[in-house]
Each structure stands twice: as C-alpha cells, then as structure tokens.
Write a protein that holds these residues in place. Structure first.
Motif, short mmCIF file in Angstrom:
data_model
loop_
_atom_site.label_atom_id
_atom_site.label_comp_id
_atom_site.label_asym_id
_atom_site.label_seq_id
_atom_site.Cartn_x
_atom_site.Cartn_y
_atom_site.Cartn_z
N GLU A 73 27.25 30.75 30.03
CA GLU A 73 27.74 29.71 29.12
C GLU A 73 26.66 28.66 28.84
O GLU A 73 26.52 28.19 27.72
N VAL A 74 25.93 28.28 29.88
CA VAL A 74 24.84 27.31 29.72
C VAL A 74 23.79 27.88 28.77
O VAL A 74 23.33 27.20 27.84
N LEU A 75 23.42 29.13 28.97
CA LEU A 75 22.42 29.78 28.11
C LEU A 75 22.90 29.85 26.67
O LEU A 75 22.15 29.51 25.74
N VAL A 76 24.13 30.26 26.45
CA VAL A 76 24.68 30.34 25.09
C VAL A 76 24.66 28.96 24.44
O VAL A 76 24.28 28.82 23.27
N ASP A 77 25.04 27.92 25.18
CA ASP A 77 25.03 26.55 24.65
C ASP A 77 23.62 26.13 24.25
O ASP A 77 23.42 25.56 23.17
N HIS A 91 12.28 30.63 16.95
CA HIS A 91 13.43 29.79 17.29
C HIS A 91 14.67 30.66 17.17
O HIS A 91 14.65 31.69 16.50
N PRO A 92 15.77 30.25 17.77
CA PRO A 92 16.99 31.06 17.70
C PRO A 92 17.49 31.33 16.28
O PRO A 92 18.21 32.29 16.05
N MET A 125 18.17 35.03 20.54
CA MET A 125 18.46 34.62 19.17
C MET A 125 19.91 34.17 19.06
O MET A 125 20.77 34.61 19.83
N HIS A 126 20.18 33.31 18.08
CA HIS A 126 21.53 32.82 17.81
C HIS A 126 22.15 33.66 16.70
O HIS A 126 21.47 33.98 15.74
N PRO A 127 23.41 34.02 16.81
CA PRO A 127 24.30 33.72 17.93
C PRO A 127 24.05 34.67 19.09
O PRO A 127 23.85 35.87 18.89
N LEU A 128 24.05 34.11 20.28
CA LEU A 128 23.83 34.90 21.49
C LEU A 128 25.17 35.44 21.97
O LEU A 128 26.09 34.66 22.26
#
Length: 178
Positions: free
Chosen positions: A26-30, A161-162, A41-44
């Motif tokens: 969750e921390v990584l996704v945030d 960047h993501p 990359m986003h969205p993860l």
C-alpha cells in the motif's frame, strides 16, 4: 496521526517483513501514485506491489537486505532498505533502496529518521561506503543533499517517472569511514 511526535523506526525480521508485505505494498502504491520514480509505473497494480514486497521479505530472510519501517498506531508510514548482499570484492559497501514515505506522512522527518537507522546499521555491519540513486529534482534528492550525501553525477533519461515522462537519475554516496 500525531504530526508532532516522530514515530519509532524499527528493523523487521523476515517473518515481520512477510506479514507486513500487504501494508508495504500500500505504501508503494501510494508513493507511485504520487509520482515517485521507484521502478514502477502508475497505476501500480496492488498484486505487483505485493509480489515485490514478498521478494523483499525473502531477501531479508537470506540476509541480503535489512528492512526498516516507521509505524504509528499500527500503520506503516514509511520504509527503507539497506542492501547488504554485495559482490565478494565489495564487502565494505551497502546500498540504500526504496526509501518511501506515505504522502500523508511527509514533512515530519520520517525520511531522515529512516536514513539514519539504515546508516547506523551499515556502520554496525562494518560497511564504510553507501550508495544510492534517486530521481533528479525530486524530494529524495533534496533529502539526501540535506543529510550530507555526496552527489556523483546525473544520468539523463535514466528512468521514467510513473506517468511515463523521462527522468534523470542522480547518484550519491556516503563515506561512513570519514
């Protein structure tokens, strides 16, 4: 969350690292959603983030890395890793990886506290040189400069960047023997 007091930093053992993998994910996704260039990359996808942390837990079990967290009220607010599994000709060296602080918890000194904990363990482990890299111009660069890390140079377009924009990566070292 008490914004005045700094939560304690603790090192996780392999069992704790495996148990906290979903929360660390969750921390990584945030952080990725907030633009942190930390290899994803986003969205993860949360499943990919979980698989990453499960691999980290295996590295902790093998003794190849140390994992630290900052927690408050049962919530993980930040994390950092000290990579210890170096080639045989580099037993004096370690590497900092995945220094992450939840966006809602930034500005409280957690990054500094996490880095100091990793540096202290590196010294205990006889490591005299630490290295890291971070996205050019980001929060990480400002943190590491403020903590006295020495910039070596920047490689343009080293990563993305993501959101897919190219970013340079700046490489730092810290001489713990000095």
């Amino acid at each position: 969350m008490n914004r005045d007091a700094l939560p304690p930093i603790r090192r996780l053992d392999a069992t704790e690292a495996a148990a906290l993998a979903p929360v660390l994910a969750e921390v990584l996704v945030d952080c990725v959603a907030g633009g942190a260039s930390v290899s994803f990359m986003h969205p993860l996808d949360p499943g990919r983030a979980l698989a990453f942390w499960q691999g980290v837990a295996k590295g902790v079990a093998a003794g190849d890395r140390a994992l630290f967290v900052a927690e408050e009220g049962g919530a993980v607010l930040g994390t950092v890793q000290l990579l210890l599994g170096m080639p045989e000709n580099q037993p004096h060296r370690g590497e900092i990886a995945k220094m992450l602080v939840r966006r809602a918890a930034r500005g409280r000194g957690l990054g500094t506290a996490l880095m100091r904990a990793a540096e202290a363990l590196a010294r205990q482990e006889g490591r005299t040189l630490l290295v890291l890299d971070t996205a050019e111009g980001g929060d990480g660069e400002r943190l590491y400069r403020r903590l006295g890390w020495i910039p070596v140079g920047t490689i343009p377009r080293f990563a993305l960047h993501p959101d897919g924009r190219p970013c340079g990566s700046i490489f730092f070292y810290r001489d713990l023997a000095a």
